[in-house]
Design a protein around this motif. Sequence first.
Motif, PDB file in Angstrom:
ATOM      1  N   ARG A 199       0.837  -1.148  -0.073  1.00  0.00           N
ATOM      2  CA  ARG A 199       0.042   0.075  -0.022  1.00  0.00           C
ATOM      3  C   ARG A 199       1.116   1.239  -0.033  1.00  0.00           C
ATOM      4  O   ARG A 199       1.899   1.326   0.767  1.00  0.00           O
ATOM      5  CB  ARG A 199      -0.779  -0.003   0.997  1.00  0.00           C
ATOM      6  N   SER A 369      -0.885   1.499  -6.540  1.00  0.00           N
ATOM      7  CA  SER A 369      -1.576   1.741  -5.146  1.00  0.00           C
ATOM      8  C   SER A 369      -1.802   3.168  -5.050  1.00  0.00           C
ATOM      9  O   SER A 369      -2.720   3.342  -4.489  1.00  0.00           O
ATOM     10  CB  SER A 369      -0.525   0.789  -4.094  1.00  0.00           C
ATOM     11  N   GLU A 375      -4.699  -1.281  -1.638  1.00  0.00           N
ATOM     12  CA  GLU A 375      -3.754  -2.322  -1.307  1.00  0.00           C
ATOM     13  C   GLU A 375      -3.743  -3.356  -2.474  1.00  0.00           C
ATOM     14  O   GLU A 375      -4.410  -3.604  -3.305  1.00  0.00           O
ATOM     15  CB  GLU A 375      -3.905  -3.287  -0.094  1.00  0.00           C
ATOM     16  N   MET A 376      -2.303  -3.581  -3.012  1.00  0.00           N
ATOM     17  CA  MET A 376      -1.857  -4.266  -4.199  1.00  0.00           C
ATOM     18  C   MET A 376      -1.256  -5.556  -3.849  1.00  0.00           C
ATOM     19  O   MET A 376      -0.580  -5.657  -2.790  1.00  0.00           O
ATOM     20  CB  MET A 376      -0.999  -3.462  -5.012  1.00  0.00           C
TER      21      MET A 376
END
Length: 386
Positions: A199, A369, A375-376
Amino acid sequence: MSQILRLGIAGLGNAGQAVLRDLSAAPGVVLAAVADLRAAALDSCRAKFPELHAYDSVEAMCKSENVDAVWIATPNEFHAEHVVAAALHGKHVVCEKPMALSLEECDRMNQAAAENRVRLLMHSKAADPPILKMREVITSGRLGRPIQISSWNYKSWLNYPRLPSEVDTAKGGGIVFRQGSHQVDIVRCLGGGTAKSVRASTGKWHPRFDTEGNYSAFIEFNDGTPASLVFNGYGGFDMTELTWGIGEGGYVASAKSPEKQVATEGPVNGVAKYSAPLRAEGRRRDGARKQPFFGLTVVSCEKGDMRQSPGGLYLYTGQGREEVLCPPFMDRAGELLKLHQAVTQNRPVFNDGKWGKATLEVLLAILQSSRERREMFLHYQVPCVL
């Protein structure tokens, strides 16, 4: 094959000049050729090395029978093209950071290396002696498992003279691509390599450059270890104030060093930038070389903390502070030695093409992100096995 590795350098900018500077400290590796589009750069190199083979294209150098391995130090947008060209002609490769601009490019690079049975290594500050020593302490269990990793860097990156491509995010410019690779490499190595999610928030606050100049990122590793990464490239506070004045080259920064330059009015052209001595050649070096500091990184574990010292590491436990010394820092000569060992002795390296792809995945996740404010999750991470 011969125990002598004949090296070609693709690109004679700052990274290529740094390889030239350090080459004499890498036994078993000799300079065979250079390639650059700029006639002035080739002429300057010929003047220093009259017997050198000089080429005006990377592919022509890669075809040469006088070259066994190539160090790719060309602009970021050309890394994939040039690594593939080297691999297709049977040349082993060291590639500057970032590996490429997309995961698909990384896949083509790794596939070309595998199919042509050549070694592909990434230039990485995770291979600096203090970072490797910290990872060794972690894996030994002496301080227990990591519970927190924090890494900060503040420097004047956007105040150096910059080519247009260096401040164009679409071409691999800006501090996420050009500096984040180092910081992410360091944190991934310390955290074991396999990050789970990112993130992040990035900023474009430089008055003349429309590219990322700062970021803050939170990375969670698969085992739950959290890591925070902060980078600021605008040139206010200098992180060397907290690292005994020592920067990433291992020397005490001086008032005349490039780190103290004032901001330029905008991107410069290549002829203007490279007509003067390059940073790798002209940087003033005060005193004996210490260990390198790419900012300040602190690792907290169950039984204590650790950070770098000028000579290695400081470990902080209930018994007080202990210094652990590290082998001398050799910069790119150390990576040339690892390339030589990988090729002639078939030794494994952790910072290979798969490692480079995993770090790029984190960089792309930082950018995405920030854009999408979410969040990724990551899918192509690999462990750090030293």
